[in-house]
Design an enzyme around this catalytic site. Sequence first.
Site: not given
Ligand code: NAP
Length: 429
Positions: A12-13, A102, A131, A184, A187, A198, A202, A300
Site C-alpha cells: 500500500t505505502v 512504528k 500517517g 478494509g 485487518e 499499535d 506510536k 492510507g
Molecule cells: P503491505 O501493503 O502489506 O506491503 C508490504 C510490502 O512489503 C509488500 O510489497 C511485500 O511484498 C513486502 N514484504 C513484506 N515482507 C517481506 C519480506 N519478508 N520479504 C520481501 N518483501 C516483503 O504494507 P503497507 O500497508 O504498505 O505498510 C508498510 C509499512 O507502513 C508498515 O510498517 C506499516 O505499519 C506502515 N504504515 C502503513 C500505513 C497504511 O495505511 N497502510 C499507514 C502508516 C504506516 P509483496 O508485495 O511481494 O507481498
Amino acid sequence: MAFNIGLLGLGTVGTSTAEILLDTAGRNSLLKEIIIKQVGVSSLDKPRKVQFPSGVMTTDLEGIVNDPDIDIVVELLGGLEPARSLILQAIANGKHVVTANKAVIARYGDEIYTAANKTKVYVLLEAAVGGGIPIIKPLKQSLGVNRIKRVTGIVNGTTNYILTEMSANGADFADVLAEAQKLGYAEADPTADIDGWDAADKIAILATIAFGERIKREEISCEGIRTINATDISYAEQLGFVIKLLAIAQSSKSDSLEVRVHPTLVPKEHPLASINDVYNAILVEGEPLGQVMFFGPGAGGGATASAVVSDIINIAGILKSSGKTTNLDPLLSCSHQHYASLTPTEEIETRFYVRFLCQDVPGVIGHLGTCFGEHQVSIESVVQIGFKEELAEIVVVTHNVQEGNFRKALAEIKDLEAIDSIPNIIRVL
Ligand code: NAP
C-alpha cells in the site's frame, strides 16, 4: 546530483511512494533528482500498479541494503523481521534510512539510533505516527523549544472508526468490527489495533521525541476497546462525553512520565471529541505555546507516502547541500541516551467512570460513597440511570484520584451484598 533509493516493499505505502517519485510534475523539484534503483518484494509474480524497468524489482532484500550505489533505504515492509535486520544492515553500510515502521522503532529504536549515530546516518520516521500528518518533525523542530506537558493522540484510525460508528448508530462492537473488516478499515487479525498495541507503539515514539527520553515499550499501560459497548457509549453521551481510544504521554509530579493507552470519556467540548472516522489527531500541550492540534488522515497509501517522501527529500536536501554527512543535524537525528522512568499505573491520577448493577435496596449509594471515601476517592457525580431487569444501574464519575486508591475501593465495593456486578470502568479525560 542524483540520489539512489532502495525501496523495501511495494504494498500500500510502497506503491504510493513509488507513484510520487515517478510523477514529479508540480511537486518539490528535488524529487527529480531521486531515482528508484531497486525495489524489494516477496514475490515477483504479483500484479503491480507501478511498473519498473527490468532488473529493478528483486526478492533479494539483502542485496539492496548492501548495494554500494544506494544512498537511502526506504523500509516499507512492516513487521519486526526482516525489517529490523535490514535497517541495521543498511545503517552499518552507511545508508540513510526512511521507515514507516512504528513497531520496529518502538521496540528497537535504541539499537537502531545508537547504530545510526555511530555511522552518522539519518533514520527518519515521519510516516510511523499519524500517517500523513506531519508530527515528528514539528515536535523535533518547530515545537522543540517548548516545555512539553502532555501529548494526547487519537492515533489509530481503525478504533476511531469503530467507536465513531458505535456512537452514531448505537451498534455493538462486534458488528461494527465485522463491517470495518469488510470495508478494509480493519485487518483480518485486528488485535494490534483494537487492543491498543499499535497506539502504544506510536505514543512510545511521540513520548521519546516530546520528552527527550527513550521509552520501554513493554512498560506502557495499554487497554483496547473490546470492552466498550453500546450501553456505555449511550450513558457517556447522556453525561456529555464521547468515548475515544486515547494515547497519552505526560510529565508527572514525581519526575517520571505517564505513558498509557486506554478508552477514555472525552468531554464533548474537548478538541479531540470531534475527531471521527478513520482520522487521527494529536494534541500537544507545552509552555509557552499552549495547545496545538495536528489533524489529518492517519493512514492510507497516498497520505502515508506523503510523509515518507518528505523524509526522503529532507535527507536528499542535506546531502545536496553538504555531501556526505560528517555530523548529524541535531534537529533531525535522535541522540537520547537514557530511558524515562514511567509512573506505575497505581500512582497515576485520573478521573473514572464506573457502571454498577446493584440490588434496588435503600442505602446502596451511601455504601458506595463510604467505600470510595475511605480510600480518598472523591466522587463528582452519581446517577441512577435506570433498571436492567431487576437491577438498578448506577454510574459514578470520580474526581481526579489515584488509580491505586480507586482499585482498592472497587475491590471492597465488589464484596458489598447489594452489588451484583461492575460491567465497565472507563477513564475520563
Ligand atoms: P503491505 O501493503 O502489506 O506491503 C508490504 C510490502 O512489503 C509488500 O510489497 C511485500 O511484498 C513486502 N514484504 C513484506 N515482507 C517481506 C519480506 N519478508 N520479504 C520481501 N518483501 C516483503 O504494507 P503497507 O500497508 O504498505 O505498510 C508498510 C509499512 O507502513 C508498515 O510498517 C506499516 O505499519 C506502515 N504504515 C502503513 C500505513 C497504511 O495505511 N497502510 C499507514 C502508516 C504506516 P509483496 O508485495 O511481494 O507481498
